[in-house]
Each structure stands twice: as structure tokens, then as C-alpha cells.
Write a protein that holds these residues in place. Structure first.
Motif, short mmCIF file in Angstrom:
data_model
loop_
_atom_site.label_atom_id
_atom_site.label_comp_id
_atom_site.label_asym_id
_atom_site.label_seq_id
_atom_site.Cartn_x
_atom_site.Cartn_y
_atom_site.Cartn_z
N UNK A 1 0.79 -1.38 0.33
CA UNK A 1 -0.17 0.26 -0.04
C UNK A 1 0.93 0.60 -0.10
N UNK A 2 2.02 0.89 0.77
CA UNK A 2 3.03 2.55 0.61
C UNK A 2 3.34 2.68 -0.59
N UNK A 3 3.95 1.61 -1.27
CA UNK A 3 4.56 1.44 -3.04
C UNK A 3 3.41 2.34 -3.35
N UNK A 4 2.10 1.58 -3.84
CA UNK A 4 1.77 2.42 -4.65
C UNK A 4 0.35 3.27 -4.23
N UNK A 5 0.48 4.02 -3.66
CA UNK A 5 0.05 5.02 -2.95
C UNK A 5 1.48 6.49 -3.91
N UNK A 6 2.80 5.74 -3.00
CA UNK A 6 3.36 6.55 -3.66
C UNK A 6 3.66 6.31 -5.73
N UNK A 7 3.86 5.39 -5.88
CA UNK A 7 3.43 5.38 -7.05
C UNK A 7 2.86 5.67 -8.06
N UNK A 8 1.51 5.86 -7.74
CA UNK A 8 -0.25 6.70 -8.08
C UNK A 8 0.21 8.21 -8.20
#
Length: 432
Positions: free
Chosen positions: A173-180
């Protein structure tokens, strides 16, 4: 400026949480002391059920002080055990995820603050006349109830944190939020595969004056510097890269020396921030690296937990599928009516795909379940990625087959691998 404040906060947020709760406890202590000593004449307005005599207050506060100090010691020991387990079973890089968890940061501050409140109010209890009602013990009891609630919450957090699936999901979730977030910002500008600088006859490089991890690039600040300059600046490193002293940071392509302001190289350098250690702020690759390391630790002979590795690989496939939605290797950043342009390499799908999986391929190529999971991850990616990214997925599938095929000579295994490869290389998006 805001990004720099965020970096300072990320580097010191454990101390910030601790000091904040200590200050809150001292405010409670000062208020209680002023009320008990009569400097704040509000005792008449407090219901008698909340007041105690001084002897009972001393007994309650002394008991609470000892209990809170004991729980603080136990909590600290629990944190050390969890950190050791994180480092040995998962990765040293995920230790900070537990340390910087809000509950973990708050619980020590609340317990230490409660102990500080109790001993402080006990110290001033001698100034209160015998037989007068006091409110310190009641506040201490209420504070202790809050400590119990947070202690239960802390135990629940610890029990969840040691579960690999919950840790992986949190990292995802942390990585996905940063990518988005990063991709939403980049979509405001042009995405390109190559950039041209032939129209600029002159060039110079800006080198690093110190060593450290690149954690901040102030794009707006750089563009303000070149607002009225016909030039193109190429940012060589990416956020999260380690920069040694004298390494190339910028390449500045321009037409006339007279257009450049004084100390232009120093002003550009000041738009970057280097730190001594990697930070999660804005660096999606760091979060991906943590998931990769958990997968590598899971397939190591000492742990031998391929199912955790398979879960990590599929999670990585989902993250890369999001990156694969974006075309291009570079972002050409230019504001309206600005002459200068900034070129920055990020969300380079082909490079991110290789950097994410090459270690897993190297250490897991003999485990057929891991190889199958890698092909499944590529299938997840190809269902969402762009046309240009699909070409990279097909090439990577061939690379994966070449690296792993020789280790699985059984006809059934080989047939399954060939089926995976053909499914990916022949995949086409459905036409409406």
C-alpha cells in the motif's frame, strides 16, 4: 521548502512523538499542581467524587509511577525483540517500518509521560496542606486508563506486525500510493523515450559536493531558475540513488553563457537534498526493494518459505503493472510560458522490471514454484500495461525462460514453462 520540512520530520519523527507526549504530560502535571496548591481556584467547581485526600493521592501516584515504569521497560523489551525478528526473518530495511509505526512511537511517549506526570505531582504534594482535597490522583488514574488502552493496542499491533502477510500488504500500500501520486504528477507533463539536445551548442555538468542518498529534487525551484533561460537541464540521478562526491548531478545544455546567472551551478545544487540513509519519502523503489528482500529471505535455505516469496512476487507484479501504464522513460517538465525545460528519468518500466526481478531470478531459478510465480507476475503486468511496456514484458519473459529453463529438464516442467512463454509472447489486447 515544504519537502525539506518533511525530510526533517521523517528523520526525527520518533523524537517528535516522544517529546510531544512528554510535553502533554507536563501540561497535565502543571495544571494538576496549580489546582491542588490553590493557584487555580477551581477545586470548588470539581465534583467531590473526583477529589481525594493527600495520603490516598500519594499512594495512588506512587503505585502508578512504579507500574508505568515497569510497563515501559516491558514495552521497550518487546520492541527490541520485534526489531531483531524483523531484521533476521524479513529484512534490515523493514525495521524502520515498525519503529515509525504511529502506535510504536506513541506508546513509549505515553508511558514515559505518565511516569513523569506521577513523579512530578508527587514531588509537589509536600506543598499541599494535610487534609485538603487534591485532583492529581484522579488525573493519574484517567491517564493510566489511557495507557492501558494504548498498551492493548500496542500488543495487537505487535501481533499483526510479525505476520509476513500484513507486513507485505503494508509495504504494498505504501509503494502503490507513492507510485500513484508520482504518476499523477508526471501526467501533467510530456513523457518521452529519448531527448534531443542538439540545438544547444554548449554544455556543462554540475557535480556533487558531498556524498549521500538523493532524497529531494526541487523541480519547481529549478524551473524558476531557468524561467527566462533557453536551456535544457538533464537530471542524471534518480531519487533514492547514492551519490558520491564529484558524481554528475546535472547536465546543463544552453546557448549563451550570458544568459546564465551568477553561481548558477551552486543554485542548482541547492535544489537537491542528500541524506546519510535512504528514506521512504518519495522513493517508490525503496518500498519495492523491501518487498524484494522479503522474497529473497523467504526462498533462502535457512527459512525456505516459498509461499511467502510467491506472494511477494505477485504483489510486485501488481506494482509494476501500475508503472507499466505509463509510456516513456523520461519526463519533460516545463511550465507554461517558461523557456527552460527539465528532463528527469523516472518510471522507466523496462529498467524497473529488470531491477525488481533479477535478484529473485538468480536465487530462485532452481525452485519451479518461484519461476511459475514470476511468469504469473508477468501475466498480471501485461493485462494492464501499455503497448510499449508490453514489448518489454515479452522480452523479459524470454530472458526469464533462458535463465531458468536449463534447471528444469523434465518434460512436464518444460512444457509448462513453454506454455507460459507462449502465452505472454503471443498476447494481444482485445480489439473493440
Amino acid at each position: 521548502m515544504l519537502q525539506r520540512i518533511k525530510i526533517i520530520y521523517e528523520n526525527n519523527k520518533i523524537w517528535i512523538y516522544l517529546i510531544r507526549h512528554l510535553l502533554i504530560s507536563m501540561i497535565f502535571a502543571a495544571t494538576a499542581i496549580l489546582i491542588d496548591t490553590g493557584y487555580l481556584p477551581v477545586m470548588d467547581f470539581i465534583p467531590s467524587a473526583f477529589a481525594t485526600n493527600t495520603d490516598l493521592a500519594r499512594s495512588i501516584l506512587a503505585t502508578l509511577a512504579g507500574a508505568l515504569l515497569t510497563i515501559t521497560t516491558f514495552t521497550f523489551s518487546t520492541i527490541m525483540v520485534v526489531l531483531t525478528m524483523y531484521s533476521s526473518n524479513f529484512s534490515p530495511r523493514v525495521v524502520e517500518n515498525f519503529l515509525t509505526d504511529k502506535v510504536s512511537m506513541k506508546v513509549l511517549g505515553i508511558f514515559v509521560g505518565g511516569f513523569l506526570y506521577c513523579i512530578t505531582t508527587l514531588l509537589f504534594m509536600r506543598d499541599i496542606m494535610q487534609g485538603l482535597p487534591v485532583i492529581s490522583a484522579t488525573i493519574g488514574v484517567i491517564y493510566s486508563i489511557l495507557c492501558i488502552i494504548y498498551f492493548i493496542k500496542f500488543v495487537y499491533t505487535v501481533s499483526g506486525s510479525i505476520q509476513a502477510s500484513k507486513l507485505i500488504n503494508k509495504l504494498y500500500l505504501q509503494a502503490y500510493e507513492m507510485i500513484e501520486t508520482g504518476m499523477d504528477y508526471r501526467q501533467k507533463f510530456e513523457r518521452i523515450d529519448v531527448f534531443d539536445v542538439d540545438q544547444f551548442p554548449k554544455c556543462f555538468d554540475v557535480h556533487s559536493a558531498s556524498s549521500g542518498y538523493l532524497e529531494l529534487i526541487n523541480f519547481e525551484g529549478i524551473l524558476d531558475l531557468i524561467k527566462n533561460i533557453d536551456c535544457k537541464i538533464v537530471v542524471r540521478p534518480c531519487i533514492g540513488d547514492y551519490m558520491a562526491k564529484n558524481m554528475n548531478l546535472f547536465s546543463v545544455y544552453y546557448k549563451e553563457q550570458s544568459q546564465l546567472p551568477d553561481n548558477f551551478d551552486k543554485k542548482l545544487y541547492n535544489c537537491l537534498s542528500l541524506t546519510s540513509q535512504k528514506m521512504i519519502l518519495g522513493d517508490y523503489k525503496f518500498s519495492i526493494q523491501k518487498i524484494v528482500e522479503i522474497a529473497l529471505r523467504a526462498i533462502s535455505p535457512g527459512i525456505n518459505d516459498p509461499n511467502t516469496a510467491i506472494h511477494c512476487i505477485k504483489i510486485l507484479g501488481v506494482l509494476l503493472s501500475k508503472i507499466g501504464e505509463s509510456d516513456g522513460k523520461y519526463t519533460s517538465i516545463q511550465f507554461k510560458d517558461y523557456k527552460g525545460k527539465l528532463i528527469y528519468e523516472d518510471f522507466n518500466f523496462e529498467k524497473d522490471l529488470y531491477n525488481t526481478f533479477y535478484q529473485i531470478i538468480h536465487y530462485g531459478k532452481t525452485d519451479l514454484s518461484v519461476v511459475f510465480a514470476l511468469f504469473e507476475a508477468l501475466k498480471i503486468i501485461m493485462l494492464s500495461c501499455s503497448e510499449s511496456s508490453l514489448y518489454s514484458v515479452r522480452n523479459f519473459a524470454k530472458y526469464l525462460f533462458e535463465r531458468c529453463g536449463d534447471f528444469h529438464e523434465n518434460d512436464f516442467d518444460k512444457l509448462k514453462l513453454v506454455d507460459y512463454l507462449n502465452e505472454i509472447t503471443t498476447f494481444k489486447y482485445p480489439t473493440n
